[in-house]
Design a protein around this motif. Structure first.
Motif, PDB file in Angstrom:
ATOM      1  N   GLU A  75      -5.575  15.316  64.182  1.00  0.00           N
ATOM      2  CA  GLU A  75      -5.771  15.605  65.607  1.00  0.00           C
ATOM      3  C   GLU A  75      -5.852  17.112  65.847  1.00  0.00           C
ATOM      4  OE1 GLU A  75      -3.446  11.844  67.669  1.00  0.00           O
ATOM      5  OE2 GLU A  75      -2.275  13.540  66.923  1.00  0.00           O
ATOM      6  N   ALA A  76      -5.039  17.881  65.134  1.00  0.00           N
ATOM      7  CA  ALA A  76      -5.007  19.334  65.318  1.00  0.00           C
ATOM      8  C   ALA A  76      -6.169  20.031  64.620  1.00  0.00           C
ATOM      9  CB  ALA A  76      -3.686  19.893  64.797  1.00  0.00           C
ATOM     10  N   ALA A  77      -6.644  19.433  63.522  1.00  0.00           N
ATOM     11  CA  ALA A  77      -7.696  20.071  62.720  1.00  0.00           C
ATOM     12  C   ALA A  77      -8.687  19.021  62.223  1.00  0.00           C
ATOM     13  CB  ALA A  77      -7.061  20.806  61.545  1.00  0.00           C
ATOM     14  N   PRO A  78      -9.463  18.429  63.131  1.00  0.00           N
ATOM     15  CA  PRO A  78     -10.361  17.345  62.727  1.00  0.00           C
ATOM     16  C   PRO A  78     -11.444  17.762  61.736  1.00  0.00           C
ATOM     17  CG  PRO A  78     -10.769  17.969  65.019  1.00  0.00           C
ATOM     18  CD  PRO A  78      -9.529  18.696  64.568  1.00  0.00           C
ATOM     19  N   ALA A  79     -11.991  18.951  61.898  1.00  0.00           N
ATOM     20  CA  ALA A  79     -13.023  19.402  60.950  1.00  0.00           C
ATOM     21  C   ALA A  79     -12.425  19.578  59.561  1.00  0.00           C
ATOM     22  CB  ALA A  79     -13.667  20.704  61.430  1.00  0.00           C
ATOM     23  N   LEU A  80     -11.244  20.155  59.481  1.00  0.00           N
ATOM     24  CA  LEU A  80     -10.571  20.327  58.196  1.00  0.00           C
ATOM     25  C   LEU A  80     -10.232  18.971  57.588  1.00  0.00           C
ATOM     26  CD1 LEU A  80      -9.279  22.105  56.022  1.00  0.00           C
ATOM     27  CD2 LEU A  80      -7.170  22.038  57.396  1.00  0.00           C
ATOM     28  N   ALA A  81      -9.734  18.054  58.398  1.00  0.00           N
ATOM     29  CA  ALA A  81      -9.364  16.726  57.894  1.00  0.00           C
ATOM     30  C   ALA A  81     -10.559  16.009  57.280  1.00  0.00           C
ATOM     31  CB  ALA A  81      -8.743  15.887  59.010  1.00  0.00           C
ATOM     32  N   SER A  82     -11.765  16.312  57.759  1.00  0.00           N
ATOM     33  CA  SER A  82     -12.949  15.667  57.187  1.00  0.00           C
ATOM     34  C   SER A  82     -13.209  16.128  55.752  1.00  0.00           C
ATOM     35  CB  SER A  82     -14.180  15.916  58.068  1.00  0.00           C
ATOM     36  OG  SER A  82     -14.616  17.258  57.968  1.00  0.00           O
ATOM     37  N   PHE A  83     -12.619  17.238  55.344  1.00  0.00           N
ATOM     38  CA  PHE A  83     -12.754  17.739  53.978  1.00  0.00           C
ATOM     39  C   PHE A  83     -11.545  17.389  53.115  1.00  0.00           C
ATOM     40  CE2 PHE A  83     -15.687  20.460  56.255  1.00  0.00           C
ATOM     41  CZ  PHE A  83     -16.748  20.576  55.367  1.00  0.00           C
ATOM     42  N   ALA A  84     -10.582  16.685  53.690  1.00  0.00           N
ATOM     43  CA  ALA A  84      -9.332  16.425  52.978  1.00  0.00           C
ATOM     44  C   ALA A  84      -9.277  14.993  52.462  1.00  0.00           C
ATOM     45  CB  ALA A  84      -8.142  16.686  53.885  1.00  0.00           C
ATOM     46  N   ARG A  85      -8.669  14.862  51.304  1.00  0.00           N
ATOM     47  CA  ARG A  85      -8.285  13.545  50.788  1.00  0.00           C
ATOM     48  C   ARG A  85      -6.959  13.257  51.470  1.00  0.00           C
ATOM     49  NH1 ARG A  85      -4.798  12.159  46.650  1.00  0.00           N
ATOM     50  NH2 ARG A  85      -4.498  14.365  46.220  1.00  0.00           N
ATOM     51  N   LEU A  86      -6.954  12.357  52.428  1.00  0.00           N
ATOM     52  CA  LEU A  86      -5.775  12.133  53.262  1.00  0.00           C
ATOM     53  C   LEU A  86      -4.723  11.339  52.482  1.00  0.00           C
ATOM     54  CD1 LEU A  86      -7.519  11.418  56.671  1.00  0.00           C
ATOM     55  CD2 LEU A  86      -6.740  13.589  55.733  1.00  0.00           C
ATOM     56  N   SER A  87      -4.053  12.037  51.592  1.00  0.00           N
ATOM     57  CA  SER A  87      -3.059  11.402  50.735  1.00  0.00           C
ATOM     58  C   SER A  87      -1.809  11.056  51.534  1.00  0.00           C
ATOM     59  CB  SER A  87      -2.690  12.335  49.570  1.00  0.00           C
ATOM     60  OG  SER A  87      -1.980  13.460  50.054  1.00  0.00           O
ATOM     61  N   SER A  88      -0.915  10.370  50.910  1.00  0.00           N
ATOM     62  CA  SER A  88       0.330   9.956  51.551  1.00  0.00           C
ATOM     63  C   SER A  88       1.500  10.838  51.129  1.00  0.00           C
ATOM     64  CB  SER A  88       0.615   8.487  51.227  1.00  0.00           C
ATOM     65  OG  SER A  88      -0.369   7.672  51.819  1.00  0.00           O
ATOM     66  N   ILE A  89       1.256  12.133  50.970  1.00  0.00           N
ATOM     67  CA  ILE A  89       2.373  13.011  50.645  1.00  0.00           C
ATOM     68  C   ILE A  89       3.200  13.252  51.900  1.00  0.00           C
ATOM     69  CG2 ILE A  89       1.250  14.154  48.697  1.00  0.00           C
ATOM     70  CD1 ILE A  89       0.716  16.564  50.500  1.00  0.00           C
ATOM     71  N   THR A  90       4.492  13.401  51.706  1.00  0.00           N
ATOM     72  CA  THR A  90       5.373  13.674  52.837  1.00  0.00           C
ATOM     73  C   THR A  90       5.255  15.140  53.233  1.00  0.00           C
ATOM     74  OG1 THR A  90       7.265  14.268  51.458  1.00  0.00           O
ATOM     75  CG2 THR A  90       7.010  11.911  52.035  1.00  0.00           C
ATOM     76  N   VAL A  91       5.779  15.457  54.381  1.00  0.00           N
ATOM     77  CA  VAL A  91       5.757  16.845  54.835  1.00  0.00           C
ATOM     78  C   VAL A  91       6.537  17.716  53.844  1.00  0.00           C
ATOM     79  CG1 VAL A  91       6.452  18.436  56.672  1.00  0.00           C
ATOM     80  CG2 VAL A  91       5.450  16.216  57.254  1.00  0.00           C
ATOM     81  N   GLY A  92       7.679  17.225  53.389  1.00  0.00           N
ATOM     82  CA  GLY A  92       8.469  17.989  52.427  1.00  0.00           C
ATOM     83  C   GLY A  92       7.708  18.262  51.135  1.00  0.00           C
ATOM     84  N   GLN A  93       7.017  17.261  50.614  1.00  0.00           N
ATOM     85  CA  GLN A  93       6.216  17.444  49.399  1.00  0.00           C
ATOM     86  C   GLN A  93       5.058  18.405  49.655  1.00  0.00           C
ATOM     87  OE1 GLN A  93       5.187  13.331  48.911  1.00  0.00           O
ATOM     88  NE2 GLN A  93       6.729  12.984  47.318  1.00  0.00           N
ATOM     89  N   GLN A 115      -9.884  26.135  61.274  1.00  0.00           N
ATOM     90  CA  GLN A 115      -8.771  25.199  61.431  1.00  0.00           C
ATOM     91  C   GLN A 115      -7.791  25.302  60.265  1.00  0.00           C
ATOM     92  OE1 GLN A 115     -10.528  21.333  62.137  1.00  0.00           O
ATOM     93  NE2 GLN A 115     -11.379  21.993  64.099  1.00  0.00           N
ATOM     94  N   TYR A 116      -8.290  25.538  59.076  1.00  0.00           N
ATOM     95  CA  TYR A 116      -7.433  25.742  57.899  1.00  0.00           C
ATOM     96  C   TYR A 116      -6.486  26.916  58.131  1.00  0.00           C
ATOM     97  CZ  TYR A 116      -6.096  27.210  53.194  1.00  0.00           C
ATOM     98  OH  TYR A 116      -5.385  27.602  52.096  1.00  0.00           O
ATOM     99  N   LEU A 117      -7.019  28.015  58.639  1.00  0.00           N
ATOM    100  CA  LEU A 117      -6.190  29.196  58.874  1.00  0.00           C
ATOM    101  C   LEU A 117      -5.137  28.937  59.954  1.00  0.00           C
ATOM    102  CD1 LEU A 117      -8.968  31.913  58.630  1.00  0.00           C
ATOM    103  CD2 LEU A 117      -7.219  31.351  56.908  1.00  0.00           C
ATOM    104  N   ARG A 118      -5.508  28.218  61.015  1.00  0.00           N
ATOM    105  CA  ARG A 118      -4.532  27.867  62.059  1.00  0.00           C
ATOM    106  C   ARG A 118      -3.470  26.928  61.501  1.00  0.00           C
ATOM    107  NH1 ARG A 118      -9.060  27.687  65.455  1.00  0.00           N
ATOM    108  NH2 ARG A 118      -9.118  25.428  65.386  1.00  0.00           N
ATOM    109  N   LEU A 119      -3.896  25.937  60.707  1.00  0.00           N
ATOM    110  CA  LEU A 119      -2.939  24.999  60.113  1.00  0.00           C
ATOM    111  C   LEU A 119      -2.014  25.730  59.138  1.00  0.00           C
ATOM    112  CD1 LEU A 119      -1.891  22.107  59.869  1.00  0.00           C
ATOM    113  CD2 LEU A 119      -3.606  21.726  58.080  1.00  0.00           C
ATOM    114  N   TRP A 120      -2.562  26.661  58.371  1.00  0.00           N
ATOM    115  CA  TRP A 120      -1.743  27.453  57.444  1.00  0.00           C
ATOM    116  C   TRP A 120      -0.602  28.130  58.209  1.00  0.00           C
ATOM    117  CZ3 TRP A 120      -1.862  28.176  52.149  1.00  0.00           C
ATOM    118  CH2 TRP A 120      -1.023  29.176  51.660  1.00  0.00           C
ATOM    119  N   ASP A 121      -0.928  28.726  59.357  1.00  0.00           N
ATOM    120  CA  ASP A 121       0.104  29.388  60.161  1.00  0.00           C
ATOM    121  C   ASP A 121       1.137  28.396  60.677  1.00  0.00           C
ATOM    122  OD1 ASP A 121      -1.056  31.886  59.760  1.00  0.00           O
ATOM    123  OD2 ASP A 121      -2.135  31.867  61.678  1.00  0.00           O
TER     124      ASP A 121
END
Length: 140
Positions: A75-93, A115-121
């Motif tokens: 929701e926060a980074a839809p364009a970035l998510a389209s390039f991601a393998r949406l794995s089931s890693i936890t936030v901690g991992q 969006q990657y740079l915003r998510l990184w922050d």
């Protein structure tokens, strides 16, 4: 205070919280995917609940709404998510050694890079609480 069917939905979903928080998303093996009711129920649940990070061992990085404002990464980074393998890693991992970056595939478009740079922050500003479990609170 929620009434009727919404209260029943919230109680039913709250009872599921002994599963990983990601069990409440339609990307999860626990999601039946049988009909529109599950999708609508999940939208109602996400609208009325907020994930509070503790250790980050139950909330799923790519699927759960753990970012500021109660957003999920897609929701926060839809364009970035389209390039991601949406794995089931936890936030901690995902936070450990920035493992979430390894899920991103291909050459990013300009919007995805922004969006990657915003998510990184946002990820860099995230603090976990090692002695506490992830929790869900009702916002309704």
């Amino acid at each position: 205070m929620p009434t009727g069917a919404l209260r029943q939905l919230m109680q039913r979903k709250a009872a599921q919280l002994n599963l990983p928080l990601g069990a409440l998303t339609n990307k999860s093996p626990y999601h039946s995917g049988k009909d529109q009711e599950d999708t609508e129920a999940m939208a109602l649940f996400r609208a009325g609940a907020q994930i509070i990070l503790g250790r980050g061992d139950r909330a799923l990085f790519w699927h759960d709404c753990w970012l500021p404002g109660g957003l999920s990464v897609p929701e926060a980074a839809p364009a970035l998510a389209s390039f991601a393998r949406l794995s089931s890693i936890t936030v901690g991992q995902a936070l450990a050694n920035n493992r979430w970056v390894r899920d991103i595939r291909g050459g990013l478009s300009a919007p995805a890079l922004a969006q990657y740079l915003r998510l990184w922050d946002m990820v860099a500003a995230t603090s976990l609480a090692p002695g506490q479990q992830d929790a869900v609170i009702w916002c309704l």
